[in-house]
Design a protein around this motif. Structure first.
Motif, short mmCIF file in Angstrom:
data_model
loop_
_atom_site.label_atom_id
_atom_site.label_comp_id
_atom_site.label_asym_id
_atom_site.label_seq_id
_atom_site.Cartn_x
_atom_site.Cartn_y
_atom_site.Cartn_z
N ALA A 19 17.17 -0.54 -14.75
CA ALA A 19 18.01 0.22 -15.68
C ALA A 19 18.11 1.68 -15.23
O ALA A 19 19.19 2.27 -15.22
CB ALA A 19 17.44 0.15 -17.09
N ILE A 267 23.71 10.83 -29.92
CA ILE A 267 24.51 10.39 -28.76
C ILE A 267 26.00 10.55 -29.05
O ILE A 267 26.78 10.94 -28.18
CB ILE A 267 24.16 8.96 -28.29
CG1 ILE A 267 24.85 8.68 -26.95
CG2 ILE A 267 24.53 7.90 -29.29
CD1 ILE A 267 24.48 7.39 -26.30
N VAL A 279 23.24 12.22 -23.27
CA VAL A 279 23.72 10.84 -23.31
C VAL A 279 22.79 9.95 -22.49
O VAL A 279 22.31 8.91 -22.96
CB VAL A 279 25.17 10.75 -22.76
CG1 VAL A 279 25.59 9.29 -22.64
CG2 VAL A 279 26.13 11.51 -23.66
N MET A 280 22.50 10.37 -21.26
CA MET A 280 21.69 9.55 -20.38
C MET A 280 20.26 9.43 -20.90
O MET A 280 19.64 8.37 -20.83
CB MET A 280 21.67 10.15 -18.96
CG MET A 280 23.02 10.06 -18.29
SD MET A 280 23.67 8.38 -18.36
CE MET A 280 25.41 8.68 -18.25
N THR A 282 19.33 9.49 -23.98
CA THR A 282 19.33 8.56 -25.11
C THR A 282 19.37 7.12 -24.61
O THR A 282 18.64 6.27 -25.12
CB THR A 282 20.56 8.82 -26.00
OG1 THR A 282 20.71 10.22 -26.16
CG2 THR A 282 20.40 8.17 -27.34
N VAL A 283 20.23 6.86 -23.62
CA VAL A 283 20.32 5.50 -23.08
C VAL A 283 18.95 5.06 -22.56
O VAL A 283 18.47 3.96 -22.85
CB VAL A 283 21.37 5.42 -21.95
CG1 VAL A 283 21.33 4.06 -21.29
CG2 VAL A 283 22.75 5.71 -22.48
N THR A 286 16.31 4.55 -25.47
CA THR A 286 16.57 3.37 -26.30
C THR A 286 16.34 2.09 -25.50
O THR A 286 15.77 1.14 -26.03
CB THR A 286 18.00 3.36 -26.88
OG1 THR A 286 18.92 3.60 -25.83
CG2 THR A 286 18.16 4.41 -27.94
N SER A 287 16.75 2.05 -24.23
CA SER A 287 16.52 0.81 -23.49
C SER A 287 15.04 0.59 -23.28
O SER A 287 14.57 -0.55 -23.28
CB SER A 287 17.24 0.74 -22.14
OG SER A 287 18.00 1.85 -21.91
N THR B 135 18.64 -6.71 -17.72
CA THR B 135 18.69 -5.25 -17.77
C THR B 135 19.84 -4.79 -18.65
O THR B 135 19.67 -3.95 -19.53
CB THR B 135 18.88 -4.67 -16.36
OG1 THR B 135 17.86 -5.18 -15.52
CG2 THR B 135 18.81 -3.17 -16.39
N SER B 138 19.17 -5.14 -22.22
CA SER B 138 18.15 -4.29 -22.80
C SER B 138 18.69 -2.91 -23.18
O SER B 138 17.98 -2.13 -23.79
CB SER B 138 16.96 -4.16 -21.86
OG SER B 138 17.33 -3.41 -20.74
#
Lengths: 312, 297
Positions: A19, A267, A279-280, A282-283, A286-287, B135, B138
């Protein structure tokens, strides 16, 4: 058992690393130069030059990825374009609000849905049950943000029973402010989980050990609560782990509708202001949460039911 | 109903009609299914024939007073700019439906392809694709969509692209699991022993068997996709104003919720009708074709 646990954790780490790499390439694959993208349209040439050096954009790609990972390991998610504060600080400031919201939402949903699912499995053919079945599908189908806007209209604007916006201060105020948002997120889950519990309950109630318990004259409620429920709850445990992703997604809408602080509101605001580091960040955060939650729920499910360990 | 067409083209003419007839028969016996079909026809037809139905220009401002209550002239009232909400709502269905069909169509194609590759290909490729699917899954879908919109800029194409990407991993996984199962079946082994190429096996034997369940899955995703489209437009991340779109209309109504309840009420109804209709239809179709389907997920 331990081998399964180890495999599952390695997989989780791999997913997080992929990710992060994808995110890295997403920033870099976008047309134009990443420094300009990270800084947004307001950037001055000096800012760009400074960031270029900071980000090491003159170095080879492999080195850049290594630097990116290294920074992450130290909790460095970059800096906010406007305030220059660390992204990690901003994200973790907002995160508790969102966690609180989704925990309250899913808790009340589970508390209502599990007994409901058991009940409707026991009274399978009643009219009430059929009506409840249709209502259940309806609550699952209607998007949470439409639910939220209607709830806001009815209870906050027309009846004025509950506050419309914000998170409130203190425990009492905070709880009152949570009612409508938690209702809007949770209602669909009530339908979803009660269906799930009902289906697995029906399956289990037909099995031999339950029939034997019945033949001993044990009351139906006792059978359901003590022998069937521990098994019937398993799919729900798994779904809750996967469900955190969709809970976080609905939190985005709900936080905007009720003007609550949180990751979602953060976000949306960051996308509107082209604040890419936020933004990044937060991504990523959260992931990370989703991977941790799904891994945990898989491990819990594996501990409860050996059969699930086989198929990874 | 794409699944009906698929089974139709697979089988010979008579058999295809028979399948169609039995599906229609079973749908008719399913009350919720009938309601679903009715709602879907209503929503799709009103979007298709929108220009014939609307009573006012949906984009023109001040065709009436601001925030008027419903009346004979303005069936659902007017919004904060004095636009006719009824006409906007009818026209506003075109974009969600377009986005739903375009994104699910492309997700279906890509998911099928990747799933077949993962199912037939070597072990390492299978593992790699599964890892990529996991991925993607997720990252919370709306947060991923927002990040992509931030990078690409909000537009109709971004919307379709983002929603399509969101569905690919799920379809890919289902196709992959089914392909793996088929691959070990005896008739495939027989075919292989007669010297059939992998391409032939996939195209003639695997793909037709996999596509049916996939189509049902896709039809069940339509309501979710409509909700995502409306949600992103609600956040102002979809089509640009003044283009009418259900999410945009709801957001306009939300902004003036303290002055008048009508725009919000009218803005939410089409989203509710559409998601309910497609959900009821999808549930009925699933019950008819494959009651156990969702369990594989």
């Amino acid at each position: 058992m331990w081998f399964y646990f180890l495999k599952r954790i390695v997989l989780a780490v791999a997913i997080i690393m992929i990710a992060v790499t994808l995110l890295f390439f997403m920033i870099h694959a976008v047309p134009g130069d990443p420094a300009a993208i990270l800084l947004g349209p307001r950037a001055t040439p000096e800012m760009k030059a400074q960031l270029y050096e900071q980000m090491g954009l003159d170095k080879p790609l492999v080195v850049q990825i290594a630097i990116f990972f290294g920074g992450l390991l130290q909790g460095d998610l970059g800096y906010d374009v406007f305030s220059q504060r660390p992204v990690a600080d901003i994200v973790f400031e907002q995160l508790p609000y969102t966690i609180e919201l989704i925990l309250v939402s899913i808790s009340w949903a589970v508390a209502v849905a599990v007994p409901l699912g058991c009940y409707s499995a026991m009274r399978r053919n009643s009219v009430v049950n059929q009506v409840a079945g249709v209502l259940t599908i309806a609550t699952i189908a209607i998007p949470s943000f439409v639910m939220a806007v209607y709830a806001l209209l009815i209870f906050a604007v027309i009846l004025r029973w509950l506050p419309a916006i914000g998170a409130g201060d203190g425990f009492w105020e905070g709880s009152i402010h949570l009612i409508l948002p938690a209702f809007a997120i949770g209602i669909g889950w009530v339908g979803y989980i009660s269906r799930l519990v009902r289906a697995s309950m029906l399956e289990i109630l037909g099995e031999n050990h339950i029939r034997m318990a019945r033949s001993f004259g044990i009351s139906e409620w006792h059978i359901v609560a003590h022998y069937a429920l521990p098994l019937a709850i398993l799919p729900t445990v798994t779904i809750l782990g996967v469900g955190i992703a969709s809970l976080l997604s609905s939190a985005v809408f709900i936080e905007v509708v009720f003007a609550r602080p949180g990751i979602g509101a953060l976000i949306v605001d960051a996308v509107n202001t082209r604040n890419y580091p936020i933004v990044m960040g937060t991504v990523l955060v959260t992931s990370f949460l989703v991977v941790v939650a799904t891994t945990l729920s898989d491990l819990v499910a594996a501990a409860l039911d050996p059969r699930t360990r086989e198929n990874l | 109903m794409p699944s009906v067409e698929a089974s139709h083209s697979e089988a010979n003419e008579g058999e295809g009609l028979g399948v169609l007839r039995s599906v229609v028969q079973q749908l008719r016996n399913n009350r919720l299914g009938v309601l679903g079909v009715a709602l879907v026809i209503f929503v799709v037809a009103s979007a298709l024939f929108a220009p014939l139905i609307i009573t006012h220009d949906p984009i023109r401002i001040m065709v009436g007073p601001r925030l008027a209550a419903p009346s004979l002239d303005f069936l659902l009232g007017t919004d904060q700019l004095g636009r006719d909400t009824f006409s906007r709502t009818i026209m506003g269905g075109r974009i969600p439906l377009l986005v739903a069909f375009a994104s699910l169509g492309s997700a279906l194609a890509v998911g099928l392809l990747l799933g077949l590759i993962a199912g037939i290909g070597p072990r390492w490729l299978d593992n790699l694709l599964l890892l990529v699917f996991d991925t993607k899954r997720s990252i919370p879908s709306i947060i991923f969509a927002l990040a992509m919109i931030a990078l690409l800029g909000p537009s109709l194409a971004t919307l379709i692209f983002v929603i399509a990407i969101g569905s690919v991993p799920i379809y890919g996984r289902v196709v992959r699991t089914q392909t793996r199962a088929l691959r070990n079946s005896e008739y495939i082994a027989a075919e292989r022993s007669m010297g059939a190429s992998t391409t032939r096996i996939v195209a003639v034997h695997v793909a037709p068997n996999v596509i049916g369940p996939l189509l049902i899955l896709v039809s069940m995703d339509i309501p979710a996709v409509i909700a995502v489209e409306a949600g992103l437009s609600f956040l102002g991340m979809g089509v640009r104003p003044p283009t009418p779109d259900w999410g945009v209309i709801l957001n306009d109504g939300y902004a003036s919720i303290n002055q008048s309840p009508w725009p919000v009420i009218a803005g939410g109804i089409p989203i509710v009708l559409a998601t309910l209709g497609f959900t009821f239809l999808g549930e009925a179709l699933r019950d008819i074709f494959d009651p156990k389907l969702r369990k594989d997920l």
